[in-house]
Design a protein around this motif. Structure first.
Motif, PDB file in Angstrom:
ATOM      1  N   CYS A  30      21.231  -0.743  21.193  1.00 34.45           N
ATOM      2  CA  CYS A  30      22.627  -0.388  20.973  1.00 34.45           C
ATOM      3  C   CYS A  30      22.667   0.734  19.944  1.00 34.45           C
ATOM      4  CB  CYS A  30      23.448  -1.574  20.471  1.00 34.45           C
ATOM      5  SG  CYS A  30      25.212  -1.153  20.374  1.00 34.45           S
ATOM      6  N   CYS A  34      28.112  -2.813  14.732  1.00 35.95           N
ATOM      7  CA  CYS A  34      29.366  -3.483  14.369  1.00 35.95           C
ATOM      8  C   CYS A  34      29.088  -4.506  13.264  1.00 35.95           C
ATOM      9  CB  CYS A  34      29.965  -4.177  15.581  1.00 35.95           C
ATOM     10  SG  CYS A  34      30.324  -3.041  16.948  1.00 35.95           S
ATOM     11  N   CYS A  37      28.478  -8.021  14.512  1.00 31.53           N
ATOM     12  CA  CYS A  37      27.655  -8.145  15.730  1.00 31.53           C
ATOM     13  C   CYS A  37      26.882  -9.458  15.740  1.00 31.53           C
ATOM     14  CB  CYS A  37      26.673  -6.985  15.831  1.00 31.53           C
ATOM     15  SG  CYS A  37      25.643  -7.079  17.310  1.00 31.53           S
ATOM     16  N   GLY A  71      23.441  -5.794  23.335  1.00 33.40           N
ATOM     17  CA  GLY A  71      23.268  -4.368  23.280  1.00 33.40           C
ATOM     18  C   GLY A  71      24.380  -3.593  23.980  1.00 33.40           C
TER      19      GLY A  71
END
Ligand code: SF4
Length: 213
Positions: A30, A34, A37, A71
């Protein structure tokens, strides 16, 4: 070739198909980070598999519903062949994408779940807003909500882009363990927001830490 973190069979925990048995193909890597995440293990791990091998691994479950996730699945060029092959084999194919990569080349038959990143993610500057003009009526848009500021951001975007009329569903998902679903529900009800509360069902069935579910 694809780099694959895991392929597993579980209950769909998100989207309007929550509760349905589903095969998940989690692709590796990815390009976002974030703050909340929950799949950081998909950033780097993974094994090389051919598209044939992935399709065979999916087919062994005998399940019509398949979700390709990560991802960020749109980072890998062969994901497009994988989607075509799964559709050709008669699967209902969902794609979960972070919303920062264009969805222009995703086959029309795929049910896209497109994230819009809110400020609390730390990645809202990466949203590809043109994706909202590319939504098909069967697609869904998802906002992960960390706090009130995220909620107000999502509310503004939903109104500005008329998302309730563009997509099959607008999903608001509280960050698990950070924002109480009740608080988010009360904000949505107070504003008569044309959106749908989503809790991550798999985290209630199993636990927030359990992988492969
Ligand atoms: S886009 Fe998805 S996988 Fe990537 S950092 Fe954000 S939540 Fe994690």
């Amino acid at each position: 070739m694809l780099t694959v973190t895991e392929i597993f069979y579980s209950i769909q925990g998100e989207s309007t198909r929550a509760g349905c048995p589903c095969v998940f193909v989690r692709l590796t890597a990815c390009d976002l980070r974030c703050s909340w995440c929950d799949t950081a293990y998909a950033f780097l791990e993974g094994r090389k598999m051919s598209v044939d091998d992935v399709v065979a691994a999916v087919d062994q479950y005998g399940c019509p519903l398949v979700e390709i996730t990560g991802g960020e699945p749109l980072l890998q060029e062969d994901v497009y062949e994988l989607m075509d092959r799964l559709i050709g084999a008669g699967h209902v194919v969902m794609l979960e994408t972070g919303g920062h990569r264009t969805i222009a080349r995703v086959p029309a038959a795929v049910f896209k779940i497109v994230d819009v990143k809110c400020p609390g993610s730390g990645e809202s500057g990466k949203n590809d807003w043109s994706n909202l003009d590319r939504l098909a009526p069967h697609d869904e848009v998802k906002f992960v909500i960390k706090d009130r500021a995220d909620y107000e951001f999502a509310r503004d975007v939903i109104g500005r882009y008329g998302l309730a009329d563009r997509a099959a569903a607008v999903l608001l998902s509280p960050v698990h363990g950070v924002l109480e679903p009740r608080a988010l529900s009360e904000w949505m009800l107070a504003d008569r927001l044309p959106a749908r509360l989503q809790v991550q069902l798999h985290k209630y069935i199993w636990s927030a830490e359990t992988r492969g579910v």
